[in-house]
Design a protein around this motif. Sequence first.
Motif, short mmCIF file in Angstrom:
data_model
loop_
_atom_site.label_atom_id
_atom_site.label_comp_id
_atom_site.label_asym_id
_atom_site.label_seq_id
_atom_site.Cartn_x
_atom_site.Cartn_y
_atom_site.Cartn_z
N ASP A 35 124.91 -16.11 68.15
CA ASP A 35 124.46 -17.34 67.51
C ASP A 35 123.16 -17.05 66.78
N ILE A 36 123.25 -16.79 65.50
CA ILE A 36 122.07 -16.46 64.70
C ILE A 36 121.06 -17.59 64.75
N ASP A 37 121.55 -18.81 64.65
CA ASP A 37 120.70 -19.98 64.83
C ASP A 37 120.82 -20.41 66.29
N ASN A 38 119.80 -20.01 67.10
CA ASN A 38 119.86 -20.32 68.53
C ASN A 38 118.97 -21.50 68.92
N THR A 39 118.73 -22.37 67.95
CA THR A 39 117.95 -23.58 68.22
C THR A 39 118.70 -24.48 69.20
N PRO A 40 118.04 -24.93 70.27
CA PRO A 40 118.72 -25.85 71.18
C PRO A 40 119.25 -27.08 70.44
N VAL A 41 120.41 -27.51 70.82
CA VAL A 41 121.07 -28.64 70.14
C VAL A 41 120.28 -29.92 70.39
N THR A 130 145.15 -16.84 56.36
CA THR A 130 144.45 -16.12 55.29
C THR A 130 142.97 -16.44 55.20
N CYS A 131 142.54 -17.57 55.78
CA CYS A 131 141.14 -18.00 55.60
C CYS A 131 140.40 -18.29 56.91
N GLY A 132 141.10 -18.33 58.03
CA GLY A 132 140.50 -18.81 59.28
C GLY A 132 139.23 -18.11 59.68
N SER A 133 139.24 -16.78 59.79
CA SER A 133 138.06 -16.07 60.30
C SER A 133 136.95 -15.96 59.27
N ILE A 134 137.26 -16.27 58.00
CA ILE A 134 136.20 -16.26 56.98
C ILE A 134 135.10 -17.25 57.34
N ALA A 135 135.48 -18.37 57.97
CA ALA A 135 134.51 -19.42 58.30
C ALA A 135 133.52 -18.99 59.37
N ASP A 136 133.74 -17.85 60.03
CA ASP A 136 132.78 -17.37 61.01
C ASP A 136 131.55 -16.75 60.34
N HIS A 137 131.56 -16.64 59.02
CA HIS A 137 130.48 -15.96 58.30
C HIS A 137 129.64 -16.94 57.50
N ARG A 138 128.37 -16.56 57.38
CA ARG A 138 127.39 -17.34 56.63
C ARG A 138 127.43 -18.81 57.09
N ASP A 139 127.28 -19.75 56.14
CA ASP A 139 127.32 -21.17 56.51
C ASP A 139 128.64 -21.80 56.12
N ALA A 290 124.09 -25.82 60.16
CA ALA A 290 125.18 -24.93 59.73
C ALA A 290 125.57 -23.95 60.82
N ARG A 291 124.61 -23.59 61.69
CA ARG A 291 124.87 -22.59 62.74
C ARG A 291 125.60 -21.39 62.13
N PRO A 292 124.94 -20.70 61.17
CA PRO A 292 125.64 -19.66 60.39
C PRO A 292 126.04 -18.45 61.22
N GLY A 293 127.06 -17.76 60.72
CA GLY A 293 127.48 -16.50 61.30
C GLY A 293 126.92 -15.35 60.50
N PRO A 294 127.34 -14.13 60.77
CA PRO A 294 126.83 -12.97 60.03
C PRO A 294 127.27 -12.99 58.58
N LEU A 295 126.63 -12.17 57.78
CA LEU A 295 127.03 -12.03 56.37
C LEU A 295 128.45 -11.48 56.30
N PHE A 296 129.14 -11.87 55.25
CA PHE A 296 130.50 -11.35 55.06
C PHE A 296 130.41 -9.87 54.73
N PRO A 297 131.23 -9.03 55.37
CA PRO A 297 131.17 -7.58 55.12
C PRO A 297 131.31 -7.25 53.63
N ILE A 298 130.41 -6.41 53.15
CA ILE A 298 130.39 -6.07 51.72
C ILE A 298 131.67 -5.37 51.30
N ASP A 299 132.19 -4.52 52.17
CA ASP A 299 133.36 -3.71 51.81
C ASP A 299 134.69 -4.40 52.12
N ALA A 300 134.63 -5.67 52.56
CA ALA A 300 135.86 -6.38 52.94
C ALA A 300 136.44 -7.15 51.76
N ASN A 301 137.75 -7.25 51.74
CA ASN A 301 138.45 -8.03 50.72
C ASN A 301 138.60 -9.45 51.23
#
Length: 514
Positions: A35-41, A130-139, A290-301
């Motif tokens: 959890d990149i943003d670990n601010t208490p809810v 095709t799109c599900g795990s994309i939402a784990d990245h950024r905001d 937003a509770r963002p995830g990691p950046l999307f991998p640069i080398d990923a399609n």
Amino acid sequence: MAEESMASNGQQVSLDVTDSKGRSSVGLINRGFFDIDNTPVSESELRAWFISAAAIYPITFGGLSFFIPLIVQALSAGSGFVHVDHTIPCNTTSSYTCDIYFGGAWLDVTAFYFYNVAIATAIQMVIFITCGSIADHRDWRKSIYLWSSLLGGTCCLLFPVLIRNDHYIYAWILTIIITVCIGICWMLVYAYLPVIARNHPDFLAKVDTAEATKDTVLRELDSITNSISSRQFVWMYVAALLGMAAMIVLALVYSPSQPLPETYALQIGIALFGVIWLGGALIVRKYLRARPGPLFPIDANIFTFSTKNVLRTIKKANQMKQLFTFLIGWFMFSDSFQTLSSVAVLWAQSQLGFTTKDSLILAVEVPLAAGIGVIMWRKLQEYTKITSKTLLVIQSGLYTIVPLWGVLGFIPGIPVGYRTKLEIFVFSAYHGILLGGSQSTCRSLYAQLIPPGSEAEFFSLYEITDKGSAWLGPLVVAAINNSGANKLYSMVFLAAQFGLGFIAFSLVDVKQGN
């Protein structure tokens, strides 16, 4: 004794704990690494998350489960012909079995709606894969929710534009878009649940004590997850009740006149649900982090990334046996209760002569019972200390009674088996009490089985499983209706589905899954 070690960048906290048998184990408490943003809810954020679901529940429940099926069936029947003679226009003022000519074939109007659901489900499946795990990245978790809400809410606003019965094809298209957008939004609401639970102040307070053990941490996470999940469901059912109340007022004060369709008041109500959806999205935009995830991998399609992750996750089935056992149960169970609602309301309209006002009573009764059910099941769990798994097994077992009662209708000469309006009203309340509790319990149990840091990916799998089965019920029911067979055969199919779900849930070992 609990021993903590923190990486120098403050990104990981490892909690070395012992379980109740004194065996050493290492658990990750996700205050930074996952959890990149670990601010208490905060309370305002928690309420915004509640609203993220409450805003889409009136259209999900009142719209897709009750009124949109009625609208699509009524519009298509108004343009259709009697089943036994395709030269005679359909008379919708009494019980009817009618067909429309669509796609080069004659289709039963009830089957037409269920084919619509099957197509929408197929589209959802493609999007989740095709799109599900994309939402784990950024905001993107939050931003995709907002864009889907904008599109879906706008489509709801277009329902009053359908002013003739032969506009049923446009209702069909709008329904597909709304269904897809709602599915995406639910996936992202679910994906927030484990993140909110891990960063909830009550959970953090318990974890930060020296007495924390693996068992106590997992029990507390189970309790917090189920508690906030149940509270969100209460918000959802309150929103549904308010929406239904507005729909009832609309039906009482407004009666559409020719040439407007007889369902025009309901169509205005769908637009109202769209306003609620869009209004909720504005609150989410302002108050939900937003509770963002990691950046999307640069080398990923970006077009293949999620698909590869889903396939990789499925290949891990042997390592995640409990999670996939749960998903098998969810595959059957979710399709059963979703299909059940539509089957019941369309049966009531076409076979028992339910009026718009009768349907509105049902639409209020079910969420009211569901809201009571959420509280009742939660209190039962707190009082008895039973686990979420045990609770779900009880709920799924009790659910099988609903379709089995319909099977009684095959016995000649008996007055029961969904032959009267009273039976529909009684079992709708029973369905509501089980619906609220079981939905919350399913989501809470699954949240405990998924690996932290992959919430959107695994909740997309949750939705893939949900929607992967959601085509099955409508397609089978459509085939039964289109064949001219007794429509109660749908209840036989649903009873079998509920039974298989019950068996699968019984086999889940939550401790091993954790």
